[in-house]
Each structure stands twice: as C-alpha cells, then as structure tokens.
Design an enzyme around this catalytic site. Structure first.
Site, PDB file in Angstrom:
ATOM      1  N   ASP A   1     -35.660 -50.941  17.866  1.00  0.00           N
ATOM      2  CA  ASP A   1     -36.539 -52.100  17.668  1.00  0.00           C
ATOM      3  C   ASP A   1     -35.813 -53.202  16.901  1.00  0.00           C
ATOM      4  OD1 ASP A   1     -36.545 -50.511  15.395  1.00  0.00           O
ATOM      5  OD2 ASP A   1     -38.673 -50.036  15.511  1.00  0.00           O
TER       6      ASP A   1
ATOM      7  N   MET B   1     -39.706 -45.646  17.471  1.00  0.00           N
ATOM      8  CA  MET B   1     -39.236 -46.979  17.086  1.00  0.00           C
ATOM      9  C   MET B   1     -40.307 -47.989  17.455  1.00  0.00           C
ATOM     10  SD  MET B   1     -36.394 -46.750  15.682  1.00  0.00           S
ATOM     11  CE  MET B   1     -35.975 -45.112  15.132  1.00  0.00           C
ATOM     12  N   CYS B   2     -40.728 -48.779  16.497  1.00  0.00           N
ATOM     13  CA  CYS B   2     -42.018 -49.372  16.746  1.00  0.00           C
ATOM     14  C   CYS B   2     -42.343 -50.527  15.819  1.00  0.00           C
ATOM     15  CB  CYS B   2     -43.095 -48.310  16.520  1.00  0.00           C
ATOM     16  SG  CYS B   2     -42.694 -46.744  17.262  1.00  0.00           S
ATOM     17  N   GLY B   3     -43.531 -51.087  16.072  1.00  0.00           N
ATOM     18  CA  GLY B   3     -44.101 -52.071  15.169  1.00  0.00           C
ATOM     19  C   GLY B   3     -45.413 -51.549  14.604  1.00  0.00           C
TER      20      GLY B   3
END
Lengths: 297, 228, 447
Positions: free
Chosen positions: C212, A1-3
């Site tokens: 996120d 889960m990230c950018g």
C-alpha cells in the site's frame, strides 16, 4: 495491506452523521485497498434487542427468513435488508440460539456480526461502491471502523474482507502482515476458538476474543497481543462502548489520529481526516509504537 | 505569486507545471499550492530556484528528491517529506510523519513541530533541524549530515550509524547499537550555531549534547554479534 | 597355526553423510573465525531446473519452421502498461543489476557495450550509476534499492527504466554486506561511506513498507520522471503468486522474479543456500497471478536465476515469462572463473569454476574487484564482444527450439510445448511428466 479509518464520537449531535462521515473517510483510502471494503457501525442500543448482521451472495435468501427464524426461536424477528446484507433484530435472550438456527435454515448464509449495537457490512469491490450499496451514508451511530483491503496472502472474497468480528459487539481491522498467525491459529483451535478464514487478521481478532474470554480487559488483551503477535500491524478495534488502537513495536504501517471535543478519529493517512469538522484545530498525532490507546463512552 | 489549486487541477499538471518552471528559470519563481488535502508526491523532483508554499497538510513524499528549490509546508507533512533531497530547503510548519528527510544527500530540512519515527533514516549529507521531538529509530544507518533535535529523541537514536552528526537538546530515551555520546568541541558549537541560525531555531549550541558512532560495527567482529 | 587364521572381519571407516567433510570443515572454520561464511554467487546445491524439462518438437501433428529462412522473431517490449516510453529490446535476454563496487569499472563498461551490441538493456546496481555504464548502454535500467547508495534524481531522469529492488533470489528478505576491502575511494565517494569500512545494506526500503505504501512510492517516482519510464519491481522468489499480484496492484509495469540460483555480490552462505525457491518453481505461480488479474503480457514478467543457455531462455518463455535476465552467466562470458587463471585461483585456495569470494576484491579475472591492477586485466571492448557473442548464441538457440516447435516468435512458445523428465520438475513447471498427461498436483487428479 490496507487503509483504515475510524471514528469515535463524543458529541451526540454528530451521531446522525456517523455513517456519512465514515463513508467519506473510507472512500479516500481506496488506493490503499482496492480489493474489498467493509465497515463496522455501532448504532444506538435498543433495550433487550440483539442484532445479527448476515450476508448472502443471493439476497433472495433473505425472503421469509424473519418468519422462519421467529418460528425456530419462538420469538419475534425483524429483518431489514440492504443489498447482500440484512440485519436481524430479535429478543436478546434468544440471541445465543440464533447462529445454530440460521445455519440450519440458510446453510450458505454468513454471519458478519452479532451483538447489541454492532452491524458489519463488507464486500468485494471498490469502497465507494460498497458504501453506496449498503446506504452507509444514511446510518447513525456512536462509533465505527472502516477498512479498505489490498489482499496479501489470502483470497479476495467477502469472507476475507475486514472488519472481523469474533465475539458479540467486537471487531478488528488490520493494516500490516502477521508472521506467526499459522501457529497462533493452531493454538487458538486447541483452546476451542475457531477461525473461519485463512486471513491473518481474523486470527488477531480471535486472539483478542480469546484473551477477553479468559478474563482480560480489551486494554489488557491488546497489551498481551504486543507480546504474542509477530509481524507488522496497526490494529483498530471496536467494542460496544469502546474504541482502541495499537501498533507493533516497529510501527512501519502508517497511522494518524485526531482528537477534538467532539470526536476521536483514526486514518491510515491524513487524507482520510481532511473533511472532518474542526480538523484544522484538532490535536493531530501519530500513535506511538507498542502503545495501547483506548477510549470508552 | 502564481497559484495552483489541487481542487481544480490534478497532481500531474501541478508537478509538471512546477518542474517546468523550476528548470526553465524565468522571473516567476514564487508559487503556492492550495487545497493539498493530504495529497501525495506534491512538488517532487524540482530542480531550480523555485519557492513553493503548500497551504495545508500533505501526504507522502512532499518535496521528494528536491534540488535547489525552497518548499514550505504550511501544515503538517506525511511520511517521507524531502526524501533523498539533494539541495535546497524544505520547511514544515507543523509536524512531520515518519521517514522525514530519509536518505537525503544535501540541503536543509526544518520541521517546526515534531518528527515521528525514523527521522533522517539512512541520511547521506542532509541537514535536519527539528524544533520538537523525534520518534524511535531516528538517524538509523545515518551516513553523513547533521540531525539537530531541540526536543527529545525516542528509542534507539542513531542505531548502526556511520558518520552523521547528531545533536539533541532534550532527553534521549535510548541510544541505538554503536551510538554513543561524544564530547562537544568548539567546531561542533560553530557547526551547530550556523545550522540553528539558518533554520531560525530558538536554541543555543551550548544546550545540546552530541552523539555519534562508536565505530565498533565498522568491521565485523564476533564479539559485537549482539549488536548485529 | 597362526598363519592359517583368516583375517578378522572389521568395519571400514565410513564418513557420515550428515557430517560430511565439507560440513566438518565449515564447523571448524566457524569455530576458528567467529564469522559466518560470506560469499558471492547463487545457490550451488542441485535443485530442479530447466534441464529437467524437454521440448516436444514438431513432426506430423505440428509443422516446424525452416531454420535460417522462415522468420522467428525475438523482440520484446517491457513496460507497456503505464510508461509512455517502454523499453524496446531486440532479444528477450537482459543483463541483471550488478553494482559498480561489486564489479570493476571496466566490467560495468563491458556489460553496457555488450548488451548494446546485442540490442538489449543492462542494469545498474547498489551504489548508483557510473558514467561508464550510462555512456556505453543504449538502454539502461536504474536500480532503486533499500540502501539508496548514490541515489540521484538526475540519474533517475536519464535512466531508461527504473527497477525498484524489493529482494533478490540469493537473499530474499535480507540485506547484503560488502566487506571493507572493496570500499575504494571511488566506491566510498559514490556511496557516501568512509573508505575501507563494512557496508551493511538494509533489508527493507527506508521510506516505505508494504504494497500500500509502495503504490505511493511508485506514484512519486512516476511524478519525478513524467510517467515516461517503465517501473520494474524486482523480488526474490519466495511467494511468487502473492508477491506478483501485489506488485501489479501497487502499479508495477514489469515484475522481475529472481530464483534462488540468482547471484549476489556478497551475503551469508546460509542465506544463499537455504532461503528462496528454485527459479523453475517461481514462474508458473507468477504467471498464474498475472492471468488471474487479467494482465499477463500487459505487465511483463522477467525471470532470472540460473539462466545459462538458449534452451533455458526458451523454457522460461514457454512457461509464461516475457524475458529473462542474466547475471552470473554474463560474468562468465566476460571471463569470470576462466581456467586460464587457474594458478591464481589455486593461490587463493580455490579453483576455476568455484571461485566465489567476490567480496574480497582479489578476483584474478579482474571483474569483481576494485584493485586497479587486477581491473586492468579486463579489456572492456574484447569482453563486450564476448558478451555480445554469447547473447547472440543464446538467442539463436532459443530460435532454433521455437522454430522446431513451429513458432514464428519466441513469445508464442507455450507450456504445452514442454514435458518434464522428473516428478519434481513436472510439479514445479506444471507440465506433464514425459510420456504421460499428468503432473503432481494437476487439477482433476491423475491419468
């Protein structure tokens, strides 16, 4: 889960500013991934020269590495260190033997990338700290991909940070969570493709490498990934001269793209793009689900 | 008009100022927000007849849970714009990302550009008018309200929908489970004419097709198992 | 001669353990009806549980506290990390989310009244907040669910805490199905659904996916409520280490972990019995995640799923939880499955204690129903007193154990106060098998 952030330059005039633009984009994605950060930068090609980026928790290990490796390979090696990473430049003809030589000279040292243009820097910590540590803002190049990580099911380590590179000049970053990566990992192992970490994203990178070794183009490999990878993903991938994006058919993980005459840019959120030159006039859109986007130089 | 500059103040101050102004009433009802730079949760939870213009593009959940206020985004909106709106009006001058108007229970959402996937997901009474196209899985599990699309709809439009009304002027790539085309009757023309006018949409009711629930999923039946 | 012949040896009929009478009946039921079995409640199979743990009371090496005289406190604050108004509870036992719709109005009222009398909180459920429960609950947690039925920002603002429900122990990864029979006029109106139709709940939230995005959703909820309310995150127990860590990273104040014995109003039996971790197995990995991130006790952990007694409460707290939550037990305290309705349970083809067709709306006890005549059987004030009594008894039981272990507050119970009587429980709770200093998987190996 990230950018995720990515930038593919069309206008050579922007190349000196690649690192600066990409570092800025990366820092805005800190909230999406506070655990670790990484960047792959594709620099100018130097004829006949191969680059290997290595990482060591103890930078003292870089001392004397150039001469030792030069001796082992029988050719000149140049080393430039930045924090925990160093880039080794050597004769492209000798690059194939370098990993084995490195493993015997410095057993604890990790190779983050190898190829003719790619350099990968990644570390645990906040994106701003990571970018500053390596002086990313001062780096030039043609295209680059950055990632901020919120670890899901594997450890928060440098090895688990993105981008993952499983073949020369290739890299992949991922936002999402794959649900069949254990089976895929076993399948790849039987085909002789090693995956070093427990990270699901590295399996995706290795999968694409394997498909391309089997003769597929990157575009074809991405199309096949849509069939063979289960779960949620937005991938951004880089090659020596290319830049690709693909989202799974459900396409829940966010993705925004912008294109002008000067660049193609990717961000997990629009926030990452706001400082790019001419963004107000850019074509801004969201990549469609299960659709491969690809740009080459 | 009062101006709030996100380059000068933080999100908490901005929202607290707008929320207080909305509930306090008073004469100062026109506000603008400058330098949004894709920030999340802008102008959320307003409850009062305020008029807010955001000059630039926003991140997630702009105007979330809006009541009574009018919020205009002079740019594009990120995911979940006007989610769970109760009443009031939200206008996006550019494009809207996924989940636009999700679970909204009332009010009007106008998107002058395109809306991406899951537009109007689980909508519960909101009216949504999109001048451009909508992405896949729009109006998924939509319960009530009206979705109007002047352009085209992506795959699986209206999957598993309940009683929401869907109108599309362009093509529909595919209909979701239990969504079928239905006859346009005079009451639908009237409904559409009103909504198009309120949204300022350049289209005529006759140009649209209507879609709604076949109501086959309403009570479990093994013969419909492939749709579950 | 024939009279003298011994009877010929014969095999006796043997029922298959694999194809048991229950399994065969289910196969025939599925073949007949073409629908999977939907029911309420939690896992009924036997799994390792708190009963497999024992406390080591004080004797000479430790000194016990005097019961009824020396204080043993029970209070707990939930939501101290970011919220300006944490919940201050007198006892570490809360009432879990159960919807109006699944439960009758009087049942919801009784839960609110009983919890308030006992000094604890109760929780809304799928379908929104009713006046009955808001009015009768001093501290009310508002659930924020994938369906968003009845989701109203005014209710968000008048709640005392917000619980984002990602999953529940009975069906982690799944949505529910409330059959049309229970969609009465009032339920239909609250959920914006036509009366009498099946209500299908989504398994993911409609406007975010993954931690996120969740971080941004939490930001929105905080901005709408002025950063006052604690934000809980409820998850079904499946990968408690990673899920807890991600809940913390996404910004939750409180993590609620619901094990597989946790109940639901209605879902597939196959889901209830075959997906999820036993509650006992959830706690240590979740606590480990909190400790690894340096937030144990700063981010509170609430454990639910099969909590029945003060001993269960004490054991959950000893393993590192800050509080527990009860649902099924609270319903039994109100009068669910009471033998006094046995004749009516028989008429429904079941028996008191086994009744789980909560979705059908014909509950003789008047709790899991929307039928006005049945619902009128439950006196909310009397039922509230029963719940209050039960909560008090559980608290006294937990205090008794804590004092015996020498603790002046329930939250001072620790894993070293426990041993396990089975290998399975020792492994799951990471406490020694009774009489040894070893448990399966203990770092560093054996004795």
């Amino acid at each position: 889960m990230c950018g995720i952030v990515g930038l593919f330059l069309k206008d050579p005039a922007l190349e000196p500013a690649l690192g600066e633009m990409l570092a800025g984009m990366l820092v805005t994605m800190t909230d999406r991934g506070p655990d670790s950060a990484g960047l792959a930068l594709y620099g100018p090609q130097e004829n006949g020269v191969a680059k290997i980026t290595v990482q060591s928790d103890d930078p003292a290990a870089f001392e004397g590495l150039d001469t030792a490796l030069a001796e082992a390979l029988g050719g000149p090696v140049a080393l430039s260190a930045a924090g925990s990473h160093a880039v080794l430049r050597l004769d492209a003809a000798r690059a194939g033997e370098a990993p084995a030589a490195l493993a015997s000279l410095r057993p604890g040292m990790r190779i983050t990338s190898r190829g003719e243009t790619i350099e990968i820097y990644k570390e645990v910590g906040l994106p701003a700290d990571v970018a500053a540590r390596f002086g990313v803002a001062g780096m030039a190049g043609t295209h680059g991909i950055g990632h901020t990580r919120m670890a899901t099911e594997s450890a928060v380590t440098t090895r688990g940070a993105h981008p993952f590179s499983t073949a020369p000049d290739q890299c992949l970053v991922h936002n999402g969570s794959l649900s069949n990566h254990h089976n895929l990992r076993r399948q790849l192992a039987r085909a002789g493709v090693a995956v070093e970490t427990e990270n699901d994203s590295e399996v995706a990178a290795a999968y694409l490498t394997w498909r391309m070794q089997e003769g597929a183009s990157l575009g074809d490999a991405l199309e096949q990934a849509l069939d063979d990878l289960d779960g949620f993903f937005t991938f951004v991938v880089g090659t020596r001269d290319g830049f690709g994006v693909v989202r799974d058919p459900i396409a829940c993980k966010p993705a925004v793209m912008a294109e002008t005459d000067a660049y193609v840019a990717f961000g997990s959120e629009y926030r990452a793009l706001v400082d790019l030159p001419g963004i107000e006039a850019a074509r801004v859109w969201e990549p469609e689900p299960a659709t491969v986007y690809f740009w080459t130089r | 008009m009062q101006t709030l500059d996100l380059a000068q103040s933080d999100l908490r101050t901005l929202n607290a100022t707008l929320q207080t102004a909305a509930t306090a009433g008073g004469n100062e009802t026109a506000w603008e927000v400058v330098n949004p730079r894709g920030a999340h949760a802008l102008a959320v939870g307003l409850d009062g007849p305020l008029s807010v213009t955001v000059r630039g593009s926003t991140g997630y959940y702009c105007a979330g849970m809006n009541k009574q206020a009018t919020v205009q985004v002079a740019g594009s909106a990120g995911p979940g714009v006007a989610e769970n709106m109760m009443s009031g009006t939200v206008v996006v001058e550019g494009d809207a990302s996924q989940y636009a108007g999700a679970t909204g229970r009332g009010g009007l959402l106008v998107v002058k550009g395109n809306a991406s996937s899951r537009c109007g997901i689980s909508m519960k009474g909101i009216d949504i008018v999109v001048f451009g196209n909508v992405g896949h899985m729009s109006a998924f599990m939509a319960q009530a309200g009206t979705l109007v699309v002047l352009g085209d709809a992506g795959e699986a439009l209206g999957d598993s929908l309940y009683e929401a009304r869907l109108f599309v002027r362009g093509s529909v790539r595919s209909l979701g489970a239990d969504c079928v085309e239905k006859e346009m009757r005079p009451e639908h023309h009237a409904l559409l004419a009103d909504l198009l006018e309120r949204a300022g949409a350049p289209a005529a009711p006759e140009e649209f097709r209507r879609y709604g629930s076949a109501r086959r999923l309403y009570n479990f039946d093994i013969d419909n198992a492939s749709a579950y | 001669m024939s009279d003298d012949t011994p009877p010929r040896a014969r095999t006796v009929p043997v029922q298959s353990a694999t194809f048991s009478p229950e399994i065969n009946a289910e196969i025939r039921r599925a073949a007949e009806t073409g629908i999977y079995d939907i029911r309420g409640g939690g896992a009924k199979r036997r799994v390792p549980h708190f009963d497999d743990l024992l406390f080591l009371g004080a004797s000479i090496s430790r000194y016990p506290l005097e019961g009824y005289r020396e204080r043993c406190d029970t209070n707990v604050a939930l939501g101290t990390r970011h919220a300006t108004k944490p919940l201050e509870l007198d006892i570490p036992i809360t009432i879990a989310g159960m919807s109006f719709g699944a439960l009758s109005g009087p049942a919801k009222e009784a839960l609110g009244r009983g919890a308030t009398m006992a000094g604890t909180s109760t929780t809304t459920g799928d379908g929104g907040m009713t006046e009955e429960e808001r009015g009768h609950s001093r501290q009310l947690v508002y659930q924020y669910l994938p369906s968003r039925y009845g989701m109203d920002p005014d209710d968000l603002r008048r709640a005392d805490a917000i619980e984002i429900v990602v999953g529940q122990g009975a069906k982690p990864g799944g949505g529910g199905m409330l059959l049309g029979q229970k969609i009465s006029d009032r339920v239909a109106e609250m959920r914006t659904l036509p009366k009498g139709v099946d209500q299908r709940s989504a398994c993911r939230h409609p406007d975010w996916t993954g931690p996120d995005d969740l971080e941004i959703k939490i930001l929105e909820l905080r901005e709408i409520t002025g950063w006052e309310k604690p934000i809980y995150l409820k998850i079904g127990g499946t990968r408690p280490y990673y899920d807890t860590a991600l809940a913390v990273k996404a910004g939750a104040d409180v993590v609620v972990i619901d094990g597989m014995q946790g109940g639901t109003a209605a879902t597939q039996d196959v889901f209830i019995e075959h997906v999820g971790l036993p509650t006992l197995a959830c706690i240590r990995p979740a606590v480990q995640a909190l400790q690894d991130l340096g937030v144990h006790r700063e981010v509170q952990l609430v454990v639910s799923g099969g909590i029945r007694t003060g001993a269960d409460v004490a054991k959950a707290l000893a393993l590192g939880a800050d509080a527990v939550s009860i649902g099924s037990a609270a319903m039994i305290a109100l009068g669910d499955n009471d033998p006094k309705w046995e004749a009516e349970y028989q008429a429904l083809g079941t028996t008191a204690g086994a009744y789980d067709d909560w979705h059908e709306g014909r509950d003789p006890a008047g709790i899991t129903t929307q039928d006005p005549a049945l619902a009128a059987r439950l006196d909310p004030e009397a039922a509230a007193r029963r719940l209050r009594n039960y909560l008090k008894v559980m608290t006294l039981e937990a205090q008794t154990i804590a004092r015996a272990c020498g603790h002046n507050h329930l939250h001072n119970l620790e894993p070293e106060d426990l041993c396990a009587v089975t290998m399975e429980a020792a492994a799951m709770a990471r406490v020694p098998l009774a009489g040894t200093d070893w448990w399966p998987g203990k770092p560093g190996g054996g004795l």
